[in-house]
Design an enzyme around this catalytic site. Structure first.
Site, short mmCIF file in Angstrom:
data_model
loop_
_atom_site.label_atom_id
_atom_site.label_comp_id
_atom_site.label_asym_id
_atom_site.label_seq_id
_atom_site.Cartn_x
_atom_site.Cartn_y
_atom_site.Cartn_z
N GLY A 31 3.24 3.78 6.99
CA GLY A 31 4.29 4.19 6.04
C GLY A 31 3.77 5.02 4.88
O GLY A 31 2.87 5.84 5.03
N VAL A 32 4.34 4.74 3.71
CA VAL A 32 3.96 5.55 2.54
C VAL A 32 2.52 5.23 2.14
O VAL A 32 1.78 6.11 1.68
CB VAL A 32 4.95 5.33 1.38
CG1 VAL A 32 4.83 3.95 0.76
CG2 VAL A 32 4.82 6.41 0.34
N ASP A 33 2.06 4.01 2.41
CA ASP A 33 0.67 3.63 2.13
C ASP A 33 -0.28 4.52 2.92
O ASP A 33 -1.22 5.12 2.38
CB ASP A 33 0.49 2.15 2.55
CG ASP A 33 -0.77 1.51 2.00
OD1 ASP A 33 -1.03 0.34 2.36
OD2 ASP A 33 -1.50 2.15 1.23
N GLY A 123 10.95 -0.32 4.09
CA GLY A 123 10.46 0.06 5.42
C GLY A 123 10.00 -1.16 6.18
O GLY A 123 10.80 -2.04 6.53
N1 APR Z 1 7.04 9.63 0.96
C1 APR Z 1 8.06 8.87 0.48
N2 APR Z 1 8.54 7.79 1.12
C2 APR Z 1 7.95 7.46 2.30
C3 APR Z 1 6.88 8.19 2.86
C4 APR Z 1 6.43 9.32 2.14
N3 APR Z 1 5.41 10.08 2.58
N4 APR Z 1 6.53 7.60 4.06
C5 APR Z 1 7.37 6.56 4.22
N5 APR Z 1 8.22 6.47 3.18
C6 APR Z 1 9.32 5.53 2.95
C7 APR Z 1 9.85 4.78 4.14
O1 APR Z 1 10.72 5.60 4.91
C8 APR Z 1 10.58 3.64 3.44
O2 APR Z 1 11.88 4.05 3.04
O3 APR Z 1 8.85 4.51 2.08
C9 APR Z 1 9.74 3.39 2.18
C10 APR Z 1 8.89 2.13 2.22
O4 APR Z 1 8.45 1.92 3.55
P1 APR Z 1 6.96 1.40 3.88
O5 APR Z 1 6.01 2.49 3.64
O6 APR Z 1 7.03 0.79 5.24
O7 APR Z 1 6.68 0.28 2.78
P2 APR Z 1 7.18 -1.23 2.70
O8 APR Z 1 8.50 -1.44 3.35
O9 APR Z 1 7.01 -1.60 1.26
O10 APR Z 1 6.08 -2.01 3.59
C11 APR Z 1 4.77 -2.07 3.10
O11 APR Z 1 3.85 -1.33 5.17
O12 APR Z 1 2.55 0.54 5.39
C12 APR Z 1 2.52 -0.82 5.24
O13 APR Z 1 0.45 -1.18 4.10
C13 APR Z 1 1.85 -1.21 3.96
O14 APR Z 1 1.75 -3.48 4.66
C14 APR Z 1 2.42 -2.59 3.80
C15 APR Z 1 3.87 -2.41 4.25
#
Ligand code: APR
Length: 173
Positions: A31-33, A123
């Site tokens: 994801g965003v991480d 997400g």
């Molecule tokens: N820019 C902005 N938003 C983004 C991006 C990006 N490049 N990539 C993904 N997103 C959005 C997703 O579509 C979602 O709406 O960020 C939001 C949060 O999604 P996740 O990244 O899955 O974060 P989260 O739901 O908080 O889950 C965190 O996921 O990636 C792992 O290491 C992370 O274990 C942690 C968990």
């Protein structure tokens, strides 16, 4: 405090700090991480590893926030926060509100004037985007009311999909 709702990729934003929806290990993910680590480069992971061997030996608790430099990102800093995970039974909105509030507090402490948030927990962590938007805007309103002289003048909510951006715009009104 001006709020901008943007559909896009948070790693491209030219703001002082961007918030990462991390996990407690701080050692990256999807994801965003994953996007932030890819864009920032390997030094971001090294900085997170250093946090784990110094100030955060047990990782970052849910609702807390910690900053690292942004390295190759346009943003000077990344503020890592860990959202509540529905799949782990973490459904308390106060935990999610804390992610927004603590990230703003850390950004303020850094002297940041602009800060970009993703939709934390919307997400992999399974929260409904509408609930996230409601918690986020309520936390921002409370923070602004409690800190009228905050140096934070611009908050961006950067949503990856047009659908999520539409939900945030609707909730914000
Ligand atoms: N820019 C902005 N938003 C983004 C991006 C990006 N490049 N990539 C993904 N997103 C959005 C997703 O579509 C979602 O709406 O960020 C939001 C949060 O999604 P996740 O990244 O899955 O974060 P989260 O739901 O908080 O889950 C965190 O996921 O990636 C792992 O290491 C992370 O274990 C942690 C968990």
């Amino acid at each position: 405090m001006r709020i901008a709702i943007i559909q896009g990729d948070i790693t491209t934003r030219h703001v002082d700090a961007i918030v990462n929806a991390a996990n407690s290990t701080l050692l990256g993910g999807e994801g965003v991480d994953g996007a932030i680590h890819r864009a920032a480069g390997v030094r971001l992971l090294a900085a997170c590893r250093t946090l784990r061997t110094t100030t955060l030996p047990d990782g970052l608790p849910v609702g807390k926030a910690v900053a690292t430099p942004g390295f190759k990102l346009p943003a000077s800093w990344v503020i890592h926060t860990v959202g509540p995970n529905v799949h782990a039974g973490e459904t308390d909105p106060a935990l999610l509100a804390s992610c927004f509030t603590e990230s703003m507090r850390v950004a303020e402490g850094l002297g940041a004037r602009s800060l970009a948030f993703p939709a934390i927990s919307a997400g992999a962590y399974g929260w409904d985007a509408r609930d996230v938007a409601e918690v986020a805007f309520d936390a921002v309103r409370r923070y602004a009311a409690a800190s009228p002289r905050t140096g934070l003048t611009l908050l961006e909510f950067v949503l990856f999909s047009e659908e999520t951006a539409g939900i945030f715009r609707e909730v914000h009104g």
